[in-house]
Design a protein around this motif. Structure first.
Motif, PDB file in Angstrom:
ATOM      1  N   ARG A  74       3.479   3.411   1.635  1.00 56.85           N
ATOM      2  CA  ARG A  74       4.906   3.546   1.327  1.00 56.85           C
ATOM      3  C   ARG A  74       5.554   2.183   1.147  1.00 56.85           C
ATOM      4  O   ARG A  74       6.306   1.942   0.197  1.00 56.85           O
TER       5      ARG A  74
ATOM      6  N   TYR B 213       3.849   4.662  -8.674  1.00 54.52           N
ATOM      7  CA  TYR B 213       3.857   3.563  -7.703  1.00 54.52           C
ATOM      8  C   TYR B 213       3.042   3.923  -6.465  1.00 54.52           C
ATOM      9  O   TYR B 213       2.342   3.085  -5.910  1.00 54.52           O
ATOM     10  N   TRP B 214       3.129   5.166  -6.024  1.00 54.05           N
ATOM     11  CA  TRP B 214       2.360   5.616  -4.854  1.00 54.05           C
ATOM     12  C   TRP B 214       0.870   5.519  -5.164  1.00 54.05           C
ATOM     13  O   TRP B 214       0.095   5.041  -4.343  1.00 54.05           O
TER      14      TRP B 214
ATOM     15  N   ALA C 219      -0.162   1.833  -5.236  1.00 56.97           N
ATOM     16  CA  ALA C 219      -0.110   1.281  -3.882  1.00 56.97           C
ATOM     17  C   ALA C 219      -1.254   1.807  -3.038  1.00 56.97           C
ATOM     18  O   ALA C 219      -1.875   1.054  -2.274  1.00 56.97           O
ATOM     19  N   ARG C 220      -1.563   3.090  -3.164  1.00 58.23           N
ATOM     20  CA  ARG C 220      -2.665   3.670  -2.387  1.00 58.23           C
ATOM     21  C   ARG C 220      -3.986   2.991  -2.732  1.00 58.23           C
ATOM     22  O   ARG C 220      -4.765   2.636  -1.844  1.00 58.23           O
TER      23      ARG C 220
ATOM     24  N   TRP D 109       7.789  -1.075  -6.704  1.00 63.50           N
ATOM     25  CA  TRP D 109       8.946  -0.499  -7.382  1.00 63.50           C
ATOM     26  C   TRP D 109      10.048  -1.536  -7.552  1.00 63.50           C
ATOM     27  O   TRP D 109      10.622  -1.674  -8.629  1.00 63.50           O
TER      28      TRP D 109
ATOM     29  N   ALA E  70       4.273   0.598  -2.129  1.00 65.18           N
ATOM     30  CA  ALA E  70       4.867   1.272  -3.282  1.00 65.18           C
ATOM     31  C   ALA E  70       6.313   0.823  -3.473  1.00 65.18           C
ATOM     32  O   ALA E  70       6.750   0.582  -4.605  1.00 65.18           O
TER      33      ALA E  70
END
Length: 60
Positions: free
Chosen positions: A11, A31-32, A35-36, A18, A14
């Motif tokens: 989170r 974005y998630w 990021a993951r 963003w 992300a």
């Protein structure tokens, strides 16, 4: 302070992505996903060693 959970780290990453990208609306899933992938790659045990062994190392 307790360590962040995997979801918290994703989170946070992300959110950073963003913000860096101009705070675009409607792209949260993308974005998630990015990021993951980044957080999971960094969590791999050999990530630190691979970073040290990069092609950018100064030759002897």
């Amino acid at each position: 302070m307790p360590e962040m959970t995997l979801a918290e780290r994703i989170r946070e990453r992300a959110f950073q992505l963003w913000q860096l990208d101009g705070s675009l609306e409607g792209c949260a899933d993308e974005y998630w996903r990015i990021a993951r992938a980044l957080v999971e790659r960094e969590a791999q045990p050999d990530f630190a060693q691979r970073s040290l062994d990069s092609d950018c190392a100064v030759p002897d």
